[in-house]
Enzyme design. Structure first.
Site, PDB file in Angstrom:
ATOM      1  N   ARG A   1      12.699 119.294  18.999  1.00  0.00           N
ATOM      2  CA  ARG A   1      13.147 118.143  19.789  1.00  0.00           C
ATOM      3  C   ARG A   1      12.881 116.815  19.086  1.00  0.00           C
ATOM      4  NH1 ARG A   1      16.021 118.360  24.884  1.00  0.00           N
ATOM      5  NH2 ARG A   1      15.558 120.380  25.832  1.00  0.00           N
TER       6      ARG A   1
ATOM      7  N   LYS B   1       0.007 121.735  23.443  1.00  0.00           N
ATOM      8  CA  LYS B   1       1.135 122.548  23.883  1.00  0.00           C
ATOM      9  C   LYS B   1       1.920 122.962  22.648  1.00  0.00           C
ATOM     10  CE  LYS B   1       5.470 122.600  26.473  1.00  0.00           C
ATOM     11  NZ  LYS B   1       6.438 121.841  27.312  1.00  0.00           N
TER      12      LYS B   1
END
Length: 304
Positions: A146, A170
């Site tokens: 992303r 994460k």
């Protein structure tokens, strides 16, 4: 510092955000959706990528976090609320993180800066600046697909050693070797969470503590049970469940997230499938695949 992270483990839902026919956030639907997640035992992640935070105004961002915190605090379960507050503008990320802290979140999830393409030194400085301004836990969110950038394990290690409130990571790089290195380099209380449903089994087997899940928007109870099997070291049973859920994990990304998840939510009668431009709804062929995937999991879907 308020660094209670005892509930920063298990299954978290990267919450999708319901929109009405005008494309505005639908407060009542969102509150009902959050309650369903809480009843299932999920932690809450508002304003993440899956929640379409990139197209939210600052006011909408604040509203979503407030609604989520209010539902969490009035529940008996008191789930951990990990609010997305990242930006590629460090000052904006500080502002969003301060607001989230004032609203009463338990921690913030901060994506690595996108588009700017900072060096590792720049990434360190970005997180250090935010960590110095707030007193709640920070989870570093690495998603090179992303952002176009990748924070290296050594940089995560340095941040975890230098700032007490940088307590988690994460992992959404898809690079299992790199994720394992983060686990190996950080201290025992540092929390690594899978950012890919399909890799949760492997990441938890390597020492991860749970998942920030897209699938749990649709099957929250099942994702909670799946993660609990691994927490209890029931690896054979977890492998069976992992295999059964692979089609869903894959097909939730058959087109750009969260369009498949929101279509799934619509046919499960949870909310409209509307997404905001520049995202659009699913192609008919993708709808057929998603419908079949949910039917194969014996979920009750509408037949429209």
């Amino acid at each position: 510092m308020n660094l209670n992270i005892s509930k920063l483990n298990g299954a978290f839902s990267a919450l999708i955000s319901p929109m009405d026919d005008d494309g505005d956030l639908c407060k009542s639907t969102y509150r009902n959706f959050i309650r369903r997640q809480i009843r299932a035992g999920c932690g809450l992640v508002p304003c993440g990528t899956t929640g379409e935070s990139a197209t939210m105004s600052h006011q909408e961002h604040e509203n979503v976090i407030r609604w989520c915190v209010e539902e969490a605090q009035r529940s008996n379960e008191k789930p951990f609320v990990l609010a997305g507050a990242g930006s590629n503008n460090t000052k904006e990320a500080i502002s969003l993180s301060r607001h989230a802290e004032r609203m009463g979140v338990d921690g913030v999830l901060l994506i690595t800066p996108y588009y700017n393409k900072p060096t590792q030194k720049g990434l360190y400085a970005h997180y250090a600046a935010i960590a110095s301004e707030i007193n709640i836990p920070i989870v570093v969110y690495n998603c090179p697909g992303r952002t176009g950038g990748n924070i290296l394990p050594q940089t995560v290690q340095s941040l975890s050693e230098d700032y007490a409130n940088i307590i988690g990571y994460k992992a959404a790089s898809g690079n299992l070797a790199q994720i394992q290195k983060v686990i190996n380099l950080t201290h025992d209380n540092f929390v690594v969470l899978s950012g890919d449903d399909s890799l949760t089994y492997e990441i938890m087997k390597s020492g991860g503590k749970g998942v920030i899940s897209v699938a749990s928007n649709l099957i929250p109870e099942r994702m909670v049970q799946f993660v609990q099997l691994m927490t209890n070291n029931q690896w054979s049973e977890a492998r069976i469940e992992h295999n059964l859920l692979q089609d869903l994990f894959h097909n939730l990304f058959i087109e750009t997230n969260p369009a498949p998840a929101k279509y799934g939510a619509e046919i499960l009668n949870l909310m409209s499938s509307r997404v905001r431009l520049p995202l659009v709804g699913l192609e008919p062929s993708s709808k057929t695949i998603m419908r079949s995937t949910l039917e194969n999991l014996s979920l009750q879907i509408n037949q429209k």
